[in-house]
Design an enzyme around this catalytic site. Structure first.
Site, PDB file in Angstrom:
ATOM      1  N   LYS A 184       0.843  -1.190   0.000  1.00 43.68           N
ATOM      2  CA  LYS A 184       0.000   0.000   0.000  1.00 43.68           C
ATOM      3  C   LYS A 184       0.882   1.246   0.000  1.00 43.68           C
ATOM      4  O   LYS A 184       1.581   1.524   0.967  1.00 43.68           O
ATOM      5  CB  LYS A 184      -0.914   0.055   1.224  1.00 43.68           C
ATOM      6  CG  LYS A 184      -2.012   1.147   1.072  1.00 43.68           C
ATOM      7  CD  LYS A 184      -2.525   1.663   2.375  1.00 43.68           C
ATOM      8  CE  LYS A 184      -1.681   2.736   2.986  1.00 43.68           C
ATOM      9  NZ  LYS A 184      -1.798   4.075   2.320  1.00 43.68           N
ATOM     10  N   GLY A 236       7.305   4.710   8.356  1.00 47.66           N
ATOM     11  CA  GLY A 236       6.413   5.840   8.608  1.00 47.66           C
ATOM     12  C   GLY A 236       6.626   6.394  10.004  1.00 47.66           C
ATOM     13  O   GLY A 236       7.713   6.267  10.586  1.00 47.66           O
ATOM     14  N   SER A 237       5.592   6.985  10.544  1.00 50.71           N
ATOM     15  CA  SER A 237       5.704   7.671  11.828  1.00 50.71           C
ATOM     16  C   SER A 237       5.773   6.692  12.989  1.00 50.71           C
ATOM     17  O   SER A 237       5.266   5.562  12.922  1.00 50.71           O
ATOM     18  CB  SER A 237       4.509   8.613  12.028  1.00 50.71           C
ATOM     19  OG  SER A 237       3.329   7.869  12.276  1.00 50.71           O
ATOM     20  N   THR A 238       6.381   7.141  14.075  1.00 47.49           N
ATOM     21  CA  THR A 238       6.486   6.315  15.280  1.00 47.49           C
ATOM     22  C   THR A 238       5.115   6.018  15.850  1.00 47.49           C
ATOM     23  O   THR A 238       4.850   4.904  16.328  1.00 47.49           O
ATOM     24  CB  THR A 238       7.368   7.023  16.318  1.00 47.49           C
ATOM     25  OG1 THR A 238       8.696   7.151  15.780  1.00 47.49           O
ATOM     26  CG2 THR A 238       7.425   6.248  17.619  1.00 47.49           C
ATOM     27  N   GLY A 241       3.624   3.331  13.890  1.00 48.30           N
ATOM     28  CA  GLY A 241       4.408   2.125  14.142  1.00 48.30           C
ATOM     29  C   GLY A 241       4.001   1.442  15.438  1.00 48.30           C
ATOM     30  O   GLY A 241       3.929   0.200  15.506  1.00 48.30           O
ATOM     31  N   GLU A 258      10.496   0.802  10.376  1.00 45.90           N
ATOM     32  CA  GLU A 258      11.474   1.872  10.181  1.00 45.90           C
ATOM     33  C   GLU A 258      10.721   3.168  10.397  1.00 45.90           C
ATOM     34  O   GLU A 258       9.913   3.572   9.553  1.00 45.90           O
ATOM     35  CB  GLU A 258      12.095   1.785   8.783  1.00 45.90           C
ATOM     36  CG  GLU A 258      13.383   2.591   8.651  1.00 45.90           C
ATOM     37  CD  GLU A 258      13.129   3.977   8.125  1.00 45.90           C
ATOM     38  OE1 GLU A 258      13.092   4.902   8.973  1.00 45.90           O
ATOM     39  OE2 GLU A 258      12.972   4.148   6.925  1.00 45.90           O
ATOM     40  N   CYS A 292      13.580  10.606   7.190  1.00 44.23           N
ATOM     41  CA  CYS A 292      13.558  10.101   8.564  1.00 44.23           C
ATOM     42  C   CYS A 292      14.922  10.174   9.225  1.00 44.23           C
ATOM     43  O   CYS A 292      15.029  10.317  10.443  1.00 44.23           O
ATOM     44  CB  CYS A 292      13.017   8.673   8.599  1.00 44.23           C
ATOM     45  SG  CYS A 292      13.855   7.555   7.455  1.00 44.23           S
ATOM     46  N   GLU A 389      10.161  15.258  15.942  1.00 41.34           N
ATOM     47  CA  GLU A 389      10.524  15.162  14.528  1.00 41.34           C
ATOM     48  C   GLU A 389       9.673  16.135  13.721  1.00 41.34           C
ATOM     49  O   GLU A 389       8.459  15.963  13.593  1.00 41.34           O
ATOM     50  CB  GLU A 389      10.308  13.738  14.018  1.00 41.34           C
ATOM     51  CG  GLU A 389      10.806  13.541  12.600  1.00 41.34           C
ATOM     52  CD  GLU A 389      10.603  12.141  12.088  1.00 41.34           C
ATOM     53  OE1 GLU A 389      11.425  11.672  11.289  1.00 41.34           O
ATOM     54  OE2 GLU A 389       9.600  11.503  12.469  1.00 41.34           O
TER      55      GLU A 389
END
Length: 480
Positions: A184, A236-238, A241, A258, A292, A389
């Protein structure tokens, strides 16, 4: 912005790309309609609607996973590894042959400068397929355990900052190890993934080996939570995640994440300042800071702080911000309105908390999503711009006196993805590198990536590695 030279516009033609008015999903080797509400993808530099893209529902994702499972059981899994490698070589060559087409489409859909799409994203994507093609028939010699074999169906969700390159990072190792894929792409940048689907057809890749389901968060959740997906890979974002880790917990799915980063770029007093400044600029302003592993925290030894900041400001004043399709452009557009809003929000926090904000002179385009390269000085490690971030062209500058203080400040973050060191002393570089809690550490350079080198982080930057021999392990099981 301001420049020593006047450049005539050098726009890249978009005529090489034929963007369809609408796109469907790519399932079982064919484009098919999605049953969700379609999304519009826009050019962030102009806000022009480029195309309407289908949204995959749970039923659509189920069709894609079933197609991937059939392909794994009947064709791709039983295929000779050397033959799988031939398909990857073919895909790599097609990416090279259609490189200009991919570069133009990436820039239109993402907003990054055409020079970056042309010289970095597309060549690296092809390199990943070439590299992993070479591994396809050598897995038993990779030191990954006896009789390594594929997991099955890989569900992969990729971000919007490097749409084609992140696809290559995910798809190439999955196919090389004998897995099939349901991928995706990000909702704001789906077009190069759909063009890659055409490459799969052109390469005669067996139906169902690669499936691409477009959509927003709900589509991604359907991919990740599908019970017949054996492996989940996410960049993607934490925050997302964490949610994925909770979803996968208690299942037999293998997972690599990641996630975000807040990298420290450490400049010692013996560093060559002009070289360091170029690395600092590349570290934070490459791809508008949508990286990132961006070097968003600059740690400068106190004795050279003023010289480094002055040289950095002079260099930033020469950066050209504007039309991403112009070959002279150094910084393009922010990818979306929502990301621009977040950058503005965190920048406002920086000023409110007492840091000093500097931006070069110059005007930005009237239409599109734009933000100037920004440097904050007088920053404390407690400031939000030093902790959160930003994922944009915003640099926070702090000082240190001793190597121990530099290491302490560099490690004072919830992230652990990357770092950089600038010094002429090799012994200092090796000692400091050993103390940094970061997955990737660059010495006298920054943001240099290679398919042969593993990439990944610690702490809230995720776990697992992508690229290199180590990246193959996430897609294999063995008898050990």
């Amino acid at each position: 912005m301001t420049s020593l030279f006047e450049y005539a516009p050098a726009p890249e033609s978009r005529s090489i790309v034929d963007i369809r008015p609408s796109y469907g999903l790519f399932v079982d080797g064919e484009f098919t309609d999605g049953t969700g509400t379609p999304l519009k993808t826009v050019n962030p530099a102009t806000e022009e609607v480029l195309s309407e893209v289908a949204t995959g529902s749970e039923d659509d994702v189920d069709r894609a996973v079933r197609a991937a499972r059939r392909a794994f059981v009947k064709t791709w899994g039983p295929m000779r590894p050397a033959d799988r490698g031939k398909y990857l070589f073919r895909i790599a060559r097609l990416l090279q042959e259609r490189a200009r087409e991919f570069a133009v489409l990436e820039t239109l859909d993402n907003g990054k400068p055409i020079r970056e799409s042309r010289d970095v994203d597309v060549p690296l994507a092809a390199a990943h397929f070439f590299y992993h093609a070479g591994w396809a028939d050598k897995l038993e010699h990779a030191g990954l355990g006896p009789a390594p074999r594929p997991l099955g169906v890989a569900g992969q969700v990729i971000p919007w900052n490097f749409p084609l390159l992140m696809l290559a990072w995910k798809v190439a190792p999955a196919l090389a190890t004998g897995n099939t894929v349901v991928l995706k792409p990000a909702e704001t940048t789906p077009l190069t993934a759909l063009l890659f689907a055409e490459v799969c057809q052109q390469a005669d890749l067996p139906p169902g080996v690669v499936n691409i389901v477009t959509g927003a968060g709900e589509t991604g959740r359907a991919v990740i939570s599908h019970p017949d997906v054996d492996k989940v890979a996410f960049t993607g974002s934490t925050e997302v995640g964490r949610s994925i880790a909770r979803t996968v917990a208690g299942t037999e799915k293998r997972l690599t994440l990641e996630l975000g980063g807040k990298a420290a770029n450490i400049v010692f007093d013996d560093a060559p300042i002009d070289q360091a400044v170029e690395g600092i600029v590349r570290g934070i302003f490459f791809n508008q800071g949508h990286v990132c592993c961006a070097g968003s925290r600059l740690l400068v030894q106190e004795s050279v702080h003023d010289d480094v900041v002055a040289a950095l400001q002079r260099r930033i004043g020469t950066l050209r911000v504007g039309d991403p399709m112009d070959k002279n452009t150094d910084m393009g557009a922010i990818n979306s309105h929502s990301q621009l809003a977040r950058i503005r929000e965190l920048t406002a926090f920086g000023e409110t908390e007492g840091a000093t904000c500097w931006q070069p002179d110059g005007d930005l385009p009237d239409r599109g999503f734009w933000f100037k390269p920004t440097v904050f000085t007088d920053v404390s490690p407690a400031h939000r711009i030093a902790r959160d971030e930003v994922f944009g062209p915003v640099l926070s500058v702090m000082t240190f006196r001793t190597p121990d203080e530099a290491v302490a400040k560099a490690n004072n973050t919830t992230y652990g993805l990357s770092a950089g060191i600038w010094s002429e002393k090799g012994s200092r570089i090796l000692k400091v590198t050993d103390q940094l809690r970061a997955g990737v550490v660059w010495a006298n350079t920054f943001n240099e990536l290679d398919p042969t080198s593993p990439f990944g982080g610690y702490k809230q930057s995720g776990y697992g590695r992508e690229g290199g021999r180590q990246g193959l392990a996430a897609y294999l099981r063995s008898d050990s």
